[in-house]
Design an enzyme around this catalytic site. Structure first.
Site, PDB file in Angstrom:
ATOM      1  N   LYS A 107       0.847  -1.219   0.000  1.00 10.39           N
ATOM      2  CA  LYS A 107       0.000   0.000   0.000  1.00 10.39           C
ATOM      3  C   LYS A 107       0.865   1.246   0.000  1.00 10.39           C
ATOM      4  CE  LYS A 107      -1.757   1.534   4.002  1.00 10.39           C
ATOM      5  NZ  LYS A 107      -1.383   2.911   4.379  1.00 10.39           N
ATOM      6  N   ASN A 108       1.811   1.311   0.918  1.00  7.19           N
ATOM      7  CA  ASN A 108       2.552   2.558   1.104  1.00  7.19           C
ATOM      8  C   ASN A 108       3.511   2.843  -0.049  1.00  7.19           C
ATOM      9  OD1 ASN A 108       1.104   2.997   3.389  1.00  7.19           O
ATOM     10  ND2 ASN A 108       2.658   2.165   4.767  1.00  7.19           N
ATOM     11  N   ASP A 143       3.636  -0.169  12.350  1.00 10.54           N
ATOM     12  CA  ASP A 143       2.424  -0.710  11.716  1.00 10.54           C
ATOM     13  C   ASP A 143       2.163  -2.169  12.072  1.00 10.54           C
ATOM     14  OD1 ASP A 143       2.998   1.165   8.623  1.00 10.54           O
ATOM     15  OD2 ASP A 143       2.245   1.765  10.590  1.00 10.54           O
ATOM     16  N   CYS A 148      -5.048   7.331   9.102  1.00 11.76           N
ATOM     17  CA  CYS A 148      -5.339   6.738  10.419  1.00 11.76           C
ATOM     18  C   CYS A 148      -5.190   7.775  11.530  1.00 11.76           C
ATOM     19  CB  CYS A 148      -4.389   5.577  10.689  1.00 11.76           C
ATOM     20  SG  CYS A 148      -4.795   4.113   9.732  1.00 11.76           S
ATOM     21  N   ARG A 171      -8.939  -0.413   3.978  1.00 14.28           N
ATOM     22  CA  ARG A 171      -8.121   0.633   3.385  1.00 14.28           C
ATOM     23  C   ARG A 171      -6.743   0.094   3.017  1.00 14.28           C
ATOM     24  NH1 ARG A 171      -6.732   4.696   7.200  1.00 14.28           N
ATOM     25  NH2 ARG A 171      -5.327   5.201   5.470  1.00 14.28           N
TER      26      ARG A 171
HETATM   27  C1  EPZ Z   1       4.098   6.503   6.729  1.00  8.76           C
HETATM   28  O1  EPZ Z   1       3.338   7.499   7.390  1.00  8.76           O
HETATM   29  C2  EPZ Z   1       3.099   5.350   6.509  1.00  8.76           C
HETATM   30  N1  EPZ Z   1       1.995   5.838   5.723  1.00  8.76           N
HETATM   31  C3  EPZ Z   1       2.583   4.858   7.862  1.00  8.76           C
HETATM   32  O2  EPZ Z   1       1.761   3.709   7.632  1.00  8.76           O
HETATM   33  C4  EPZ Z   1       3.751   4.416   8.715  1.00  8.76           C
HETATM   34  O3  EPZ Z   1       3.287   4.098   9.992  1.00  8.76           O
HETATM   35  C5  EPZ Z   1       4.778   5.579   8.845  1.00  8.76           C
HETATM   36  O4  EPZ Z   1       5.189   6.035   7.541  1.00  8.76           O
HETATM   37  C6  EPZ Z   1       6.018   5.151   9.593  1.00  8.76           C
HETATM   38  O5  EPZ Z   1       6.615   4.070   9.008  1.00  8.76           O
HETATM   39  C7  EPZ Z   1       2.165   5.964   4.377  1.00  8.76           C
HETATM   40  O6  EPZ Z   1       3.199   5.718   3.796  1.00  8.76           O
HETATM   41  C8  EPZ Z   1       0.976   6.445   3.618  1.00  8.76           C
HETATM   42  P1  EPZ Z   1       6.222   9.616   9.043  1.00  8.76           P
HETATM   43  P2  EPZ Z   1       3.893   8.999   7.538  1.00  8.76           P
HETATM   44  O7  EPZ Z   1       6.193  10.880   8.291  1.00  8.76           O
HETATM   45  O8  EPZ Z   1       4.526   9.382   6.283  1.00  8.76           O
HETATM   46  C9  EPZ Z   1       6.332  12.788  12.596  1.00  8.76           C
HETATM   47  C10 EPZ Z   1      -0.145   2.333   7.789  1.00  8.76           C
HETATM   48  O9  EPZ Z   1      -0.721   1.750   8.726  1.00  8.76           O
HETATM   49  N2  EPZ Z   1       6.299  13.821  11.538  1.00  8.76           N
HETATM   50  O10 EPZ Z   1       7.413   8.749   8.962  1.00  8.76           O
HETATM   51  O11 EPZ Z   1       2.821   9.832   8.083  1.00  8.76           O
HETATM   52  C11 EPZ Z   1       4.964  12.097  12.728  1.00  8.76           C
HETATM   53  O12 EPZ Z   1       4.093  12.816  13.525  1.00  8.76           O
HETATM   54  C12 EPZ Z   1       0.375   3.762   7.977  1.00  8.76           C
HETATM   55  O13 EPZ Z   1       0.050   1.818   6.692  1.00  8.76           O
HETATM   56  C13 EPZ Z   1       6.455  15.147  11.900  1.00  8.76           C
HETATM   57  O14 EPZ Z   1       6.641  15.462  13.077  1.00  8.76           O
HETATM   58  O15 EPZ Z   1       4.969   8.738   8.675  1.00  8.76           O
HETATM   59  C14 EPZ Z   1       5.318  10.776  13.325  1.00  8.76           C
HETATM   60  O16 EPZ Z   1       5.400  10.887  14.709  1.00  8.76           O
HETATM   61  C15 EPZ Z   1       0.053   4.311   9.329  1.00  8.76           C
HETATM   62  N3  EPZ Z   1       6.391  16.082  10.928  1.00  8.76           N
HETATM   63  C16 EPZ Z   1       6.686  10.502  12.722  1.00  8.76           C
HETATM   64  O17 EPZ Z   1       7.199  11.725  12.215  1.00  8.76           O
HETATM   65  C17 EPZ Z   1       6.191  15.765   9.609  1.00  8.76           C
HETATM   66  O18 EPZ Z   1       6.141  16.658   8.752  1.00  8.76           O
HETATM   67  C18 EPZ Z   1       6.641   9.455  11.597  1.00  8.76           C
HETATM   68  O19 EPZ Z   1       5.873   9.953  10.570  1.00  8.76           O
HETATM   69  C19 EPZ Z   1       6.033  14.407   9.265  1.00  8.76           C
HETATM   70  C20 EPZ Z   1       6.086  13.442  10.251  1.00  8.76           C
END
Ligand code: EPZ
Length: 478
Positions: free
Chosen positions: A54-55, A357, A148, A452
């Site tokens: 998915k991702n 995840d 989510c 999803r």
């Molecule tokens: C991606 O989310 C995945 N989603 C998530 O999968 C996955 O859990 C996550 O990466 C971590 O591996 C998709 O790819 C669509 P991050 P993303 O940016 O991009 C903080 C699933 O179940 N952060 O690595 O949102 C954030 O708050 C989903 O398939 C900031 O502070 O993850 C978090 O605490 C759920 N500022 C941390 O970084 C930002 O601008 C990780 O977020 C961006 C992120």
């Protein structure tokens, strides 16, 4: 063609052969209030096929906006998040066709810089389009993403990174919850330097796409590390984006160092790739074997992308074997591993750490192991809501903020069927796993969350012998 992520450049638009009938990606006919009804405890056996990631699919679909001509993605999962992303691309003017598990995207016709907010609110991945659109058109308007509800999930790193590439970005949180951005020079982005405070997957993806089309050289540091050309040992989804962009004519370097150097190009061309198997789906089915004390195999799977889980399940007592390059087998059959699986602790962190995840699914498993186990969630600040649903099924779990002590079957957890609610994608998956191990019937509501990210999960479990059915309860006449 190599199995995954093999690319060849299509200098000219790709025309599908007339034989390939175009079957639109259809909703998995998930009526709003459909439920899963599971009779447990289940004994699973056999083999299942894993769907595409998915991702990775979401990020690569966004990356097609960087390319002129057609891009062809193979092994795209038929799940609602992908449909939402396809709608976002179509709304912008891209031509999106899906057939035989493939998606072809031609973004030559994109003529809008404002993204469809309704679809954007459904998924997180839709936000990745801000990078390519700003780079291509010098301006973009995009609503804050959905996805989510597992914590605050800000987009500050995406926005600050885009500012470092010469854009003016305004987050109108109050007015319309949208981000308005334009190139400061009125034309396009320019190369720059940006250090991410946190190795965010999403921000790394957005900035890689933007910088690939910026004028000049960009240096991104503390990214969700990538590896180019060597064995991918880093955040798999980010490896796929780097590979795809490089095969589309970009020049991204920085193998495994956590720092990317990107030479911007004025034009990228559509290319072809095979989406890797979904490592979280692989992990979910590996845990299904463990929690039901069964033996199942699955493919395609990339063992290095679930190495942390393999270590933990082995620590618990499971037997995990690699039957060939892309086939894994997990056995937790008492005859082989003894009656009990031992509890273990996890702390989630960016790849190659324990994937956040898979945290909810592991929590369900730990309620059936011996001893008590500590689960720490360090990536998202509110990803424990599944615990109270697992408690409804008889799990004994003590949550405090982003940590939980999970008491095993010899310490008060005893799973019994009950009605529960899926509150997000992976939390929903943990309820399916608990339902498979629970005595009696478990009813899971709000399964649209689960669909999803999992393609036909009920059908796959039925193939393995589970008694799971989808039904739409009759409306209660009051
Ligand atoms: C991606 O989310 C995945 N989603 C998530 O999968 C996955 O859990 C996550 O990466 C971590 O591996 C998709 O790819 C669509 P991050 P993303 O940016 O991009 C903080 C699933 O179940 N952060 O690595 O949102 C954030 O708050 C989903 O398939 C900031 O502070 O993850 C978090 O605490 C759920 N500022 C941390 O970084 C930002 O601008 C990780 O977020 C961006 C992120």
């Amino acid at each position: 063609m190599a199995l995954f992520c093999n690319f060849s450049i299509f200098p000219k638009p790709f025309v599908p052969s007339c034989s390939s009938q175009k079957t639109q990606f259809s909703n998995q006919n998930t009526k709003q209030d459909s439920i899963f009804r599971i009779k447990g405890p289940a004994a699973l056996s056999g083999h299942i096929t894993i769907s595409g990631s998915k991702n990775s699919s979401l990020a690569l679909l966004a990356a097609t906006l960087c390319c002129s001509g057609s891009s062809l993605l193979h092994n795209v999962p038929n799940i609602s998040d992908i449909q939402a992303m396809a709608s976002i691309l179509s709304f912008l003017g891209a031509k999106v066709e899906s057939f035989d598990g493939k998606m072809m995207v031609n973004s030559d016709g994109v003529d809008k810089v404002e993204v469809d907010s309704e679809e954007m609110k459904k998924i997180r991945g839709g936000f990745f389009v801000i990078g390519p659109l700003l780079a291509r058109f010098g301006e973009v308007v995009v609503a804050l993403p959905g996805g989510c509800d597992i914590g605050k999930r800000p987009v500050d790193l995406h926005l600050r990174g885009l500012r470092a590439l010469g854009s003016v970005v305004e987050l109108r949180q109050v007015q319309d919850g949208k981000v308005w951005a334009h190139a400061a020079n009125g034309k396009g982005l320019v190369g720059g330097r940006f250090r991410l405070d946190y190795p965010s997957v999403g921000a790394t993806a957005t900035l890689m796409m933007a910088a690939s089309m910026a004028d000049g050289i960009t240096v991104l540091s503390n990214v969700a590390k990538v590896m180019i050309g060597g064995i991918p040992t880093d955040e798999p989804e980010v490896v796929d984006i780097a590979h795809f962009l490089n095969h589309s004519g970009a020049l991204i370097e920085g193998a495994g160092t956590g720092t990317l150097v990107i030479w911007g190009k004025s034009q990228l061309y559509g290319s072809e790739c095979v989406i890797r198997p979904d490592r979280i789906e692989v992990g979910t089915f590996m845990i299904a074997a463990a929690i039901t004390r069964s033996c199942i195999s699955m493919s395609p799977a990339i063992p290095s992308s679930v190495s942390c889980l393999i270590d933990k399940l082995s620590e618990a007592g499971c037997k995990i074997s690699q039957l060939d390059q892309h086939t894994l087998r997990v056995s937790a059959v008492p005859a082989y591993v003894g009656d009990d699986l031992r509890g273990f602790g996890i702390k989630t962190s960016p790849f190659p750490g324990f994937p956040t995840d898979l945290q909810p699914q592991i929590m369900a498993l730990l309620t059936t192991c011996t001893g008590s186990s500590l689960v720490e969630e360090s990536v998202f600040d509110n990803r424990m809501t599944h615990a109270r649903e697992l408690q409804k099924l008889g799990a004994r779990i003590q949550v405090s903020k982003s940590s939980a002590i999970v008491f095993g079957k010899d310490e008060g957890s005893s799973l019994c069927g009950s009605p529960v609610i899926a509150r997000d994608l992976r939390g929903g998956a943990s309820l399916i796993l608990a339902g498979l191990a629970a005595k009696g019937t478990t009813e899971i509501h709000k399964i649209e969350h689960i669909e999803r990210g999992y393609e036909k999960i009920d059908t796959k479990l039925q193939i393995l012998g589970a008694d799971i059915e989808r039904s739409t309860p009759l409306p209660v006449l009051v």
